[in-house]
Design a protein around this motif. Structure first.
Motif, PDB file in Angstrom:
ATOM      1  N   MET A 184      42.132  45.737  50.081  1.00 30.57           N
ATOM      2  CA  MET A 184      41.756  47.117  50.381  1.00 30.57           C
ATOM      3  C   MET A 184      41.022  47.721  49.180  1.00 30.57           C
ATOM      4  O   MET A 184      41.360  47.443  48.029  1.00 30.57           O
ATOM      5  CB  MET A 184      42.990  47.971  50.663  1.00 30.57           C
ATOM      6  CG  MET A 184      43.963  47.388  51.668  1.00 30.57           C
ATOM      7  SD  MET A 184      45.180  46.315  50.884  1.00 30.57           S
ATOM      8  CE  MET A 184      46.416  46.208  52.169  1.00 30.57           C
ATOM      9  N   ALA A 185      40.030  48.529  49.458  1.00 30.54           N
ATOM     10  CA  ALA A 185      39.297  49.191  48.374  1.00 30.54           C
ATOM     11  C   ALA A 185      40.207  50.214  47.694  1.00 30.54           C
ATOM     12  O   ALA A 185      40.808  51.057  48.368  1.00 30.54           O
ATOM     13  CB  ALA A 185      38.056  49.882  48.926  1.00 30.54           C
ATOM     14  N   PRO A 186      40.336  50.158  46.361  1.00 28.76           N
ATOM     15  CA  PRO A 186      41.225  51.103  45.678  1.00 28.76           C
ATOM     16  C   PRO A 186      40.668  52.522  45.679  1.00 28.76           C
ATOM     17  O   PRO A 186      39.470  52.737  45.513  1.00 28.76           O
ATOM     18  CB  PRO A 186      41.306  50.543  44.255  1.00 28.76           C
ATOM     19  CG  PRO A 186      40.045  49.756  44.086  1.00 28.76           C
ATOM     20  CD  PRO A 186      39.711  49.199  45.439  1.00 28.76           C
ATOM     21  N   VAL A 187      41.567  53.477  45.875  1.00 33.65           N
ATOM     22  CA  VAL A 187      41.224  54.897  45.851  1.00 33.65           C
ATOM     23  C   VAL A 187      41.825  55.504  44.585  1.00 33.65           C
ATOM     24  O   VAL A 187      43.006  55.275  44.299  1.00 33.65           O
ATOM     25  CB  VAL A 187      41.784  55.618  47.092  1.00 33.65           C
ATOM     26  CG1 VAL A 187      41.510  57.119  47.022  1.00 33.65           C
ATOM     27  CG2 VAL A 187      41.196  55.013  48.362  1.00 33.65           C
ATOM     28  N   PRO A 188      41.066  56.254  43.800  1.00 28.70           N
ATOM     29  CA  PRO A 188      41.634  56.840  42.577  1.00 28.70           C
ATOM     30  C   PRO A 188      42.803  57.767  42.904  1.00 28.70           C
ATOM     31  O   PRO A 188      42.758  58.517  43.885  1.00 28.70           O
ATOM     32  CB  PRO A 188      40.462  57.626  41.983  1.00 28.70           C
ATOM     33  CG  PRO A 188      39.238  57.021  42.586  1.00 28.70           C
ATOM     34  CD  PRO A 188      39.632  56.571  43.958  1.00 28.70           C
ATOM     35  N   PRO A 189      43.863  57.737  42.104  1.00 29.03           N
ATOM     36  CA  PRO A 189      44.989  58.649  42.349  1.00 29.03           C
ATOM     37  C   PRO A 189      44.607  60.091  42.047  1.00 29.03           C
ATOM     38  O   PRO A 189      43.669  60.361  41.291  1.00 29.03           O
ATOM     39  CB  PRO A 189      46.062  58.145  41.379  1.00 29.03           C
ATOM     40  CG  PRO A 189      45.299  57.467  40.294  1.00 29.03           C
ATOM     41  CD  PRO A 189      44.093  56.853  40.948  1.00 29.03           C
ATOM     42  N   THR A 190      45.345  61.005  42.624  1.00 34.40           N
ATOM     43  CA  THR A 190      45.084  62.418  42.398  1.00 34.40           C
ATOM     44  C   THR A 190      45.394  62.813  40.956  1.00 34.40           C
ATOM     45  O   THR A 190      46.273  62.229  40.313  1.00 34.40           O
ATOM     46  CB  THR A 190      45.926  63.285  43.357  1.00 34.40           C
ATOM     47  OG1 THR A 190      45.647  64.660  43.113  1.00 34.40           O
ATOM     48  CG2 THR A 190      47.415  63.032  43.175  1.00 34.40           C
ATOM     49  N   ASP A 191      44.681  63.799  40.459  1.00 33.15           N
ATOM     50  CA  ASP A 191      44.959  64.346  39.127  1.00 33.15           C
ATOM     51  C   ASP A 191      46.070  65.388  39.161  1.00 33.15           C
ATOM     52  O   ASP A 191      46.566  65.792  38.104  1.00 33.15           O
ATOM     53  CB  ASP A 191      43.692  64.997  38.549  1.00 33.15           C
ATOM     54  CG  ASP A 191      42.629  63.971  38.191  1.00 33.15           C
ATOM     55  OD1 ASP A 191      43.010  62.846  37.798  1.00 33.15           O
ATOM     56  OD2 ASP A 191      41.430  64.286  38.310  1.00 33.15           O
ATOM     57  N   ALA A 192      46.428  65.833  40.361  1.00 35.27           N
ATOM     58  CA  ALA A 192      47.425  66.904  40.479  1.00 35.27           C
ATOM     59  C   ALA A 192      48.438  66.541  41.563  1.00 35.27           C
ATOM     60  O   ALA A 192      48.398  67.071  42.684  1.00 35.27           O
ATOM     61  CB  ALA A 192      46.743  68.232  40.800  1.00 35.27           C
ATOM     62  N   PRO A 193      49.347  65.610  41.272  1.00 39.14           N
ATOM     63  CA  PRO A 193      50.318  65.195  42.293  1.00 39.14           C
ATOM     64  C   PRO A 193      51.240  66.343  42.693  1.00 39.14           C
ATOM     65  O   PRO A 193      51.612  67.181  41.871  1.00 39.14           O
ATOM     66  CB  PRO A 193      51.105  64.079  41.597  1.00 39.14           C
ATOM     67  CG  PRO A 193      50.951  64.358  40.135  1.00 39.14           C
ATOM     68  CD  PRO A 193      49.577  64.928  39.982  1.00 39.14           C
ATOM     69  N   ARG A 194      51.569  66.359  43.976  1.00 36.67           N
ATOM     70  CA  ARG A 194      52.494  67.352  44.514  1.00 36.67           C
ATOM     71  C   ARG A 194      53.653  66.617  45.184  1.00 36.67           C
ATOM     72  O   ARG A 194      53.568  65.413  45.450  1.00 36.67           O
ATOM     73  CB  ARG A 194      51.769  68.243  45.527  1.00 36.67           C
ATOM     74  CG  ARG A 194      50.693  69.110  44.891  1.00 36.67           C
ATOM     75  CD  ARG A 194      49.502  69.341  45.808  1.00 36.67           C
ATOM     76  NE  ARG A 194      49.863  69.963  47.072  1.00 36.67           N
ATOM     77  CZ  ARG A 194      49.023  70.094  48.107  1.00 36.67           C
ATOM     78  NH1 ARG A 194      47.778  69.635  48.021  1.00 36.67           N
ATOM     79  NH2 ARG A 194      49.419  70.671  49.221  1.00 36.67           N
ATOM     80  N   ASP A 195      54.700  67.348  45.453  1.00 38.28           N
ATOM     81  CA  ASP A 195      55.879  66.737  46.071  1.00 38.28           C
ATOM     82  C   ASP A 195      55.631  66.589  47.571  1.00 38.28           C
ATOM     83  O   ASP A 195      56.239  67.258  48.406  1.00 38.28           O
ATOM     84  CB  ASP A 195      57.121  67.582  45.792  1.00 38.28           C
ATOM     85  CG  ASP A 195      58.408  66.872  46.215  1.00 38.28           C
ATOM     86  OD1 ASP A 195      58.309  65.815  46.870  1.00 38.28           O
ATOM     87  OD2 ASP A 195      59.500  67.377  45.900  1.00 38.28           O
TER      88      ASP A 195
END
Length: 361
Positions: A184-195
């Protein structure tokens, strides 16, 4: 019979895949991905076996049908003889409801890809392993017969079962795991994770932990709790106003991953994933995964191994520290590189080279 072992020819050695093509989900998807690799390495034949597990029809799982058509590979149903230098039989559990394999296998090297865990938590057999292996053994003549585990936990169950069943010692275990290809093509993680939490699986009862553990994993104070594959919970009229319960396949997986930042994945205490493709999909999507240590073993540091009671604290820590969240997501995507098409091709090439030298690698 000599022709069956002719490893010469411009297109390389004969490779035979054996599967009941009615398997849904992981087994058929794994075989489909492998065929794209194997087709460039030898003369591939795909043998379909109609088993008592699925009945008498000639249905084929969509993922497998698509690849067979793409590669122009015919599907040979219920051949009385399967002959090739390397024969790869996927998921022996399809034989559990019948007395015999129903044909003959001739090979230099016969590889049985486990897929199912041989043992469940507590040591109970996942299926009638001895009977299924015996049916394959009686039907086959091969210089070497091997079992290929698909993950670290799957390997542990295979090796434990073999140690307790010395009559099956004619089967060895491949040194390397026969993993699911995850390209699967990797997607960059978010810079502002939320719960924002979620889980995704088929709706089988074995895929879900006890309701009390679901409550621990998906509490009211979480910003979002998205359960995809919640058919069983919906049918049981489980009411949790803070849960978004979606039927299996009711939304595209890509859209689902857009709703969450954490995949929280636990199963029934009597069952474990043998590989965990949904975990691989979540890692590729840039999410942090929390799961039990057995399921997480396939992904090493790429996941957070924990218990349901530890989920809240782990998520709170990473929401408060976005850099730590991104670092964990990056570890997950780095682990996926080990499940690439290229890595699988290297391992398959080693097996083929061993056969071509006149011995199984």
């Amino acid at each position: 019979m000599a022709a069956a072992f002719d490893a010469t020819g411009a297109r390389g050695p004969r490779l035979a895949y054996v599967i009941d093509p009615r398997f849904a989900g992981g087994t058929s998807a794994a075989v489909a991905a492998e065929l794209r690799v194997a087709a460039g390495m030898g003369r591939v034949t795909v043998h379909a076996r109609r088993s008592a597990m699925f009945g008498a029809d000639h249905q084929v799982a969509p993922a497998l049908r698509e690849v067979l058509d793409e590669l122009g590979l015919p599907l040979v149903w219920d051949a009385p003889e399967i002959a090739a230098e390397l024969v790869i039989l996927h998921n022996p559990a399809f034989l559990k409801f019948q007395p015999e394999f129903g044909g003959r296998i001739l090979a230099r090297h016969l590889v049985v890809v486990a897929h199912e865990n041989f043992l469940r938590p507590g040591g109970v057999e996942g299926f009638d392993v001895g009977a299924c292996l015996a049916r394959i053994d009686r039907a086959s003549l091969a210089l070497r017969k091997s079992i290929a585990p698909v993950s670290a936990h799957n390997r542990a169950t295979v090796e434990t079962w073999l140690a307790a069943n010395p009559a099956a010692l004619r089967w060895d275990v491949l040194d390397s795991d026969w993993f699911n290809i995850c390209d699967m093509a990797p997607v960059p993680p978010t810079d502002a994770p939320r719960d924002r939490r979620g889980r995704h699986s088929r709706p089988g009862f074995e895929k879900f932990p006890a309701l009390a553990d679901l409550d621990r994993c998906f509490p009211p104070h979480a910003e979002a709790n998205v359960i995809l594959g919640a058919d069983m919970l919906i049918a049981a009229q489980v009411v949790r106003p803070h849960w978004t319960m979606l039927p299996f396949r009711s939304v595209e997986v890509e859209a689902y991953f857009g709703m969450i930042d954490f995949l929280v994945y636990f199963t029934a205490p009597t069952w474990r994933e043998s590989f965990g493709r949904v975990i691989a999909e979540a890692l590729a999507a840039g999410k942090v995964v929390l799961t039990d240590p057995d399921t997480g073993a396939a992904f090493g540091p790429g996941v957070l191994a924990c218990t349901p009671a530890e989920v809240d604290a782990a998520i709170a820590r990473l929401v408060a520290d976005p850099a730590a969240y991104r670092a964990q997501a990056a570890r997950g995507q780095a682990v996926l590189a080990g499940f690439s098409t290229g890595e699988f091709a290297t391992r398959l090439a080693a097996l083929i080279a061993g056969v071509a030298r006149g011995r199984a690698a």
